[in-house]
Design a protein around this motif. Structure first.
Motif, PDB file in Angstrom:
ATOM      1  N   LYS A   2       0.853  -1.186   0.000  1.00  0.00           N
ATOM      2  CA  LYS A   2       0.000   0.000   0.000  1.00  0.00           C
ATOM      3  C   LYS A   2       0.891   1.238   0.000  1.00  0.00           C
ATOM      4  O   LYS A   2       1.835   1.311   0.779  1.00  0.00           O
ATOM      5  N   CYS A   4       0.956   5.632  -0.168  1.00  0.00           N
ATOM      6  CA  CYS A   4       0.222   6.878   0.002  1.00  0.00           C
ATOM      7  C   CYS A   4       0.987   8.017  -0.666  1.00  0.00           C
ATOM      8  O   CYS A   4       2.170   8.229  -0.377  1.00  0.00           O
ATOM      9  N   SER A  20      -0.490   3.032  -9.581  1.00  0.00           N
ATOM     10  CA  SER A  20      -1.695   2.191  -9.639  1.00  0.00           C
ATOM     11  C   SER A  20      -1.561   1.048 -10.642  1.00  0.00           C
ATOM     12  O   SER A  20      -2.283   0.061 -10.551  1.00  0.00           O
ATOM     13  N   VAL A  25       2.125  -2.883  -6.338  1.00  0.00           N
ATOM     14  CA  VAL A  25       1.215  -2.003  -5.591  1.00  0.00           C
ATOM     15  C   VAL A  25      -0.217  -2.515  -5.663  1.00  0.00           C
ATOM     16  O   VAL A  25      -0.784  -2.690  -6.741  1.00  0.00           O
ATOM     17  N   GLU A  26      -0.807  -2.771  -4.488  1.00  0.00           N
ATOM     18  CA  GLU A  26      -2.195  -3.241  -4.453  1.00  0.00           C
ATOM     19  C   GLU A  26      -3.175  -2.117  -4.165  1.00  0.00           C
ATOM     20  O   GLU A  26      -4.350  -2.202  -4.513  1.00  0.00           O
ATOM     21  N   LYS A  27      -2.674  -1.020  -3.533  1.00  0.00           N
ATOM     22  CA  LYS A  27      -3.583   0.059  -3.149  1.00  0.00           C
ATOM     23  C   LYS A  27      -2.829   1.379  -3.125  1.00  0.00           C
ATOM     24  O   LYS A  27      -1.700   1.453  -2.641  1.00  0.00           O
ATOM     25  N   VAL A  28      -3.459   2.432  -3.680  1.00  0.00           N
ATOM     26  CA  VAL A  28      -2.889   3.775  -3.626  1.00  0.00           C
ATOM     27  C   VAL A  28      -3.852   4.692  -2.876  1.00  0.00           C
ATOM     28  O   VAL A  28      -5.048   4.730  -3.187  1.00  0.00           O
ATOM     29  N   TYR A  29      -3.339   5.393  -1.888  1.00  0.00           N
ATOM     30  CA  TYR A  29      -4.089   6.446  -1.210  1.00  0.00           C
ATOM     31  C   TYR A  29      -3.523   7.792  -1.661  1.00  0.00           C
ATOM     32  O   TYR A  29      -2.343   7.891  -2.016  1.00  0.00           O
ATOM     33  N   GLU A  42      -7.521   6.124  -3.618  1.00  0.00           N
ATOM     34  CA  GLU A  42      -8.557   6.441  -2.632  1.00  0.00           C
ATOM     35  C   GLU A  42      -8.187   7.763  -1.957  1.00  0.00           C
ATOM     36  O   GLU A  42      -7.090   7.900  -1.415  1.00  0.00           O
ATOM     37  N   ASN A  61      -3.886   1.799   8.552  1.00  0.00           N
ATOM     38  CA  ASN A  61      -4.132   1.171   7.257  1.00  0.00           C
ATOM     39  C   ASN A  61      -2.931   0.400   6.721  1.00  0.00           C
ATOM     40  O   ASN A  61      -2.923  -0.026   5.568  1.00  0.00           O
ATOM     41  N   VAL A  63       0.089   1.191   5.756  1.00  0.00           N
ATOM     42  CA  VAL A  63       0.688   1.729   4.533  1.00  0.00           C
ATOM     43  C   VAL A  63       2.185   1.445   4.547  1.00  0.00           C
ATOM     44  O   VAL A  63       2.874   1.698   5.544  1.00  0.00           O
ATOM     45  N   ASP A  64       2.697   0.897   3.446  1.00  0.00           N
ATOM     46  CA  ASP A  64       4.094   0.455   3.379  1.00  0.00           C
ATOM     47  C   ASP A  64       5.067   1.547   2.933  1.00  0.00           C
ATOM     48  O   ASP A  64       6.260   1.457   3.178  1.00  0.00           O
TER      49      ASP A  64
END
Length: 421
Positions: A2, A4, A20, A25-29, A42, A61, A63-64
């Protein structure tokens, strides 16, 4: 993992988009992000200055990695706060970010470590500055010491113009504290190029060269802006010149900062002038350039998330960074009155979605109802992609023809210098 992204401009939109589609990468904030970035990240309604709240969100969350986009949080020390909380950060410490936060710091460091740049003087007194200008002659360059959103530089073609710039910055308080000290440089003749690099504190891996267009009007006329368009790769920085810049500028600066006790991590941006004596430094920035990011990252073939994490953890390897054999061009669409003012609330008409050959990054928009409206000086970055620069430019400008808003202004000569060489 993850990730950010801190920021909400065109550069951050491009970074979030590229992350993305990175395999690792599985998730971007995005903090706070923009409505347009909602398609690839998100959005998190936290301001980066709310450090405790931000750190709590990142830990809750899991975040890495945090990627800091703009210069202001870096100069303020956000990377230090996150590192203290054991959160890996792609972005330099407050100490290392002085490379961008203070022109005086950067010039003095270059002088100390023999990194090629223009001869200069530092002044807080108007009369002393004018004496230096009279002695040096024009053309001459006047720079506000601190952060001024890319606009604190005047390339004066006459002594009178330089004197006005000095009065404007030192007496007129045009840039506030950022202009309370000025750096005055000898003019360097040549063509400019931007060379960005991934850095992990010691290892420096250069990106492909880009060329920005700073002036508002065609033919490099009118006042400086944050950048009206760019393209990559830039032929003016040949492989041989890039190697020279690596050996004489980028690696020596990273080594110097390590010796000074402030190892550099993140993206190091070197604005270069290609002179008859070789590449010389115009300026350093402590982050990705805007709009250089919008053309460099679409050409990256490696895994951006993994590359950035390797920088943050001191384990970057050159083999991680690969590039496509193609070109990208970005045309910035600016609002009415830019760069002196900006028009807000003008409805943006046209198709803004992403295609295989064109991408639109939002620099200054907000969503009102179903429509994006202007919300800043630079509004959109329209990027064309192609096997060669001509194709990329044609695609970018073709897309520009289908977008409009009140008072829209843009340059029609992005990339023209590439065909003169």
């Amino acid at each position: 993992m993850k990730v950010c992204v801190i920021g909400n401009g065109g550069r951050e939109h491009a970074i979030a988009w590229r992350l993305s589609i990175s395999p690792s990468v599985e998730k971007v904030y995005a903090v706070p992000g923009s409505a347009a970035m909602g398609g690839v990240a998100e959005l998190v309604g936290i301001d980066w200055t709310q450090t405790d709240l931000l750190i709590r969100f990142l830990k809750d969350n899991k975040v890495d990695l945090v990627v800091v986009g703009p210069e202001a949080p870096l100069v303020a020390g956000l990377a230090d706060d996150l590192n203290k909380a054991s959160i890996p950060v792609f972005g330099p410490s407050k100490a290392a970010a002085q490379l961008e936060g203070s022109k005086v710091f950067a010039k003095d460091l270059m002088k100390k470590y023999n990194i090629p740049t223009a001869a200069y003087g530092v002044f807080s007194d108007v009369d002393e500055a004018k004496q230096f200008i009279a002695h040096t002659g024009a053309p001459i360059v006047v720079k506000a010491d601190g952060l001024a959103a890319g606009k604190g530089v005047v390339v004066a073609m006459t002594v009178e113009e330089a004197n006005v710039a000095v009065e404007d910055m030192l007496s007129g308080n045009r840039f506030g504290d950022a202009g309370s000290t000025v750096v005055i440089e000898k003019f360097m003749a040549g063509e400019e190029a931007s060379l960005l690099a991934f850095v992990d504190g010691k290892t420096v891996v250069p990106m492909i060269a880009a060329q920005d267009h700073k002036r508002i009007f065609d033919g490099d006329k009118g006042p400086n802006t944050g950048g009206m368009g760019t393209y990559a790769p830039a032929p003016v920085l040949t492989d041989a010149l890039r190697d020279t810049a690596m050996k004489t500028i980028l690696q020596p600066m990273v080594d110097a900062l390590a010796v000074e006790g402030m190892p550099y991590v993140g993206c190091l941006y070197a604005g270069l002038m290609i002179t008859d004596q070789g590449p010389k430094v115009v300026e350093f920035n402590a982050r990705f350039g805007d709009p250089e990011t919008q053309v460099v990252l679409p050409l990256l073939e490696g895994d951006l998330g993994q590359i950035m994490l390797s920088c943050a953890t001191g384990s970057l390897e050159p083999k991680q960074v690969k590039w496509k054999d193609s070109s990208a061009a970005c045309v910035i669409l600016a609002s009415k009155g830019y760069p002196e003012t900006s028009s807000k609330g003008d409805v943006v008409h046209g198709e803004l979605k992403q295609y295989d050959t064109t991408i639109i990054f939002h620099s200054g928009t907000k969503l009102e109802g179903e429509h994006f409206v202007t919300n800043g000086g630079r509004v959109l970055g329209v990027v064309g992609l192609g096997k060669n620069l001509r194709t990329a430019l044609d695609r970018a400008y073709e897309r520009v023809n289908h977008i409009e808003f009140e008072g829209m202004q843009y340059r029609t000569d992005i990339g023209a210098k590439a065909f003169k060489n």
